[in-house]
Design a protein around this motif. Structure first.
Motif, PDB file in Angstrom:
ATOM      1  N   ASP A   2      -0.518  -8.250  24.791  1.00  0.00           N
ATOM      2  CA  ASP A   2      -1.448  -7.572  25.692  1.00  0.00           C
ATOM      3  C   ASP A   2      -2.834  -7.570  25.093  1.00  0.00           C
ATOM      4  OD1 ASP A   2       0.419  -6.982  27.616  1.00  0.00           O
ATOM      5  OD2 ASP A   2       0.878  -5.010  26.804  1.00  0.00           O
ATOM      6  N   PRO A  31      -3.103 -15.669  29.963  1.00  0.00           N
ATOM      7  CA  PRO A  31      -2.355 -16.924  29.841  1.00  0.00           C
ATOM      8  C   PRO A  31      -1.641 -16.953  28.492  1.00  0.00           C
ATOM      9  CG  PRO A  31      -4.669 -17.311  29.464  1.00  0.00           C
ATOM     10  CD  PRO A  31      -4.537 -15.871  29.851  1.00  0.00           C
ATOM     11  N   ASP A  32      -0.564 -17.689  28.425  1.00  0.00           N
ATOM     12  CA  ASP A  32       0.188 -17.814  27.175  1.00  0.00           C
ATOM     13  C   ASP A  32      -0.151 -19.164  26.554  1.00  0.00           C
ATOM     14  OD1 ASP A  32       1.944 -17.397  25.102  1.00  0.00           O
ATOM     15  OD2 ASP A  32       3.723 -17.939  26.260  1.00  0.00           O
ATOM     16  N   GLY A  33      -1.254 -19.220  25.823  1.00  0.00           N
ATOM     17  CA  GLY A  33      -1.661 -20.469  25.191  1.00  0.00           C
ATOM     18  C   GLY A  33      -2.769 -21.169  25.929  1.00  0.00           C
ATOM     19  N   ALA A  42      -8.014 -20.053  27.311  1.00  0.00           N
ATOM     20  CA  ALA A  42      -6.989 -19.322  26.566  1.00  0.00           C
ATOM     21  C   ALA A  42      -7.381 -17.857  26.395  1.00  0.00           C
ATOM     22  CB  ALA A  42      -6.751 -19.976  25.209  1.00  0.00           C
ATOM     23  N   THR A  69       9.577 -18.905  31.294  1.00  0.00           N
ATOM     24  CA  THR A  69       8.491 -18.545  32.201  1.00  0.00           C
ATOM     25  C   THR A  69       7.258 -19.379  31.876  1.00  0.00           C
ATOM     26  OG1 THR A  69       9.371 -16.315  32.420  1.00  0.00           O
ATOM     27  CG2 THR A  69       7.080 -16.636  33.062  1.00  0.00           C
TER      28      THR A  69
END
Length: 124
Positions: A2, A31-33, A42, A69
């Motif tokens: 978070d 975003p994850d990466g 990012a 996911t």
């Protein structure tokens, strides 16, 4: 992780930023990466329309497939095949398809609507 949990906006600010004050079915997530750079930096926050749970048109979706996911660009192609791709060319080898007989394993959580870049400006 978070980065930001909440953002409070006046109705006027929501109208200016989003074009609407109705954010009822919108969720904010990071975003994850960097696989969707340069489209989604990012260091940003993404706003997902969570009332979209089917692929209505090509776009960037948040989805789960086979237990993982993703936030990726989805394209509907011939034969009801879904093409999954990253915008970052470094991740092209990770692009894949979801065949029609695999789509029962696909859960659409929402469609990307907006992204807010969080790049800091160094002032001294």
């Amino acid at each position: 992780p978070d980065l930001i949990r909440t953002i409070s906006l006046t109705e006027e600010a929501a109208l200016e930023l989003f074009g609407t004050a109705n954010l009822k079915n919108v969720q904010m997530i990071p975003p994850d990466g960097d696989s969707m750079e340069p489209t989604i930096p990012a260091k940003s926050m993404c706003f997902i329309k969570t009332d979209i749970d089917v692929i209505s048109s090509s776009g960037i979706y948040l989805f789960t497939f086979q237990g993982a996911t993703f936030m990726k660009r989805l394209f509907l192609t011939k034969g009801n095949v879904i093409q999954v791709s990253s915008d970052n060319k470094l991740y092209e080898k990770g692009d894949f398809t979801i065949e029609a007989d695999e789509q029962h394993e696909l859960v659409i959580h929402g469609k990307l609507w907006k992204a807010l870049s969080l790049d800091m400006i160094n002032l001294g």
